[in-house]
Design an enzyme around this catalytic site. Structure first.
Site: not given
Ligand code: THU
Length: 141
Positions: A46, A48, A57, A59, A97, A100
């Site tokens: 991920n 941000e 994310c 994935e 999520c 994704c």
């Molecule tokens: N996030 C992911 O990268 N993958 C997931 O399956 C769930 C959430 C990330 C998004 C964000 O940067 C952080 O986790 C918190 O939501």
């Protein structure tokens, strides 16, 4: 067919790449490892952003890397994630999520496997049809 050794290898890759997660806002770090049907592995984390919705994310990062390299057929993705300061065994399993899930639906047939893992000994494997039943799709020309 995914062997158990492939599953463990994917979990190790997801866990290893997770250290590159850029999550200064949520402190929730995620690593993903995606296996293409030719056996190649694409990892992602991920990433941000100060403007929160701009972040991506793990994935989708993995899928975008693989598709950019010309891959379009996939067998499985492993996901390892949790609060940065927690040990992996203290984590809950991290599932993709909703956004994704829809993104993956573009590429994943029903036999695609989603592996939510704490480590190589504690993980759950789900067919994509269980992760996103009744997925929306359009026929491609
Ligand atoms: N996030 C992911 O990268 N993958 C997931 O399956 C769930 C959430 C990330 C998004 C964000 O940067 C952080 O986790 C918190 O939501």
């Amino acid at each position: 067919m995914m062997q158990e050794t492939d599953i463990k290898r994917l979990i190790e890759s997801a866990s290893e790449i997770r250290k590159h997660s850029y999550a200064p806002y949520s402190h929730f770090t995620v690593g993903a490892a995606l296996m293409a049907k030719d056996g190649s592995i694409y990892t992602g984390v991920n990433v941000e952003n100060a403007s929160y919705p701009v972040g991506i994310c793990a994935e989708r990062t993995a899928f975008v890397k693989a598709v950019s390299e010309g891959k379009s057929e996939f067998c499985a993705i492993a996901i390892v994630g949790g609060r940065k300061e927690q040990s992996e065994s203290a984590h809950e399993l991290c599932y993709p999520c909703g956004l994704c899930r829809q993104f993956m639906a573009e590429w994943c047939k029903e036999d695609f496997l989603v592996i939510a893992a704490k480590n190589t000994n504690e993980y759950c494997v789900h067919p994509f049809s269980e992760i996103l039943p009744f997925a929306f799709s359009l026929s491609k020309e």
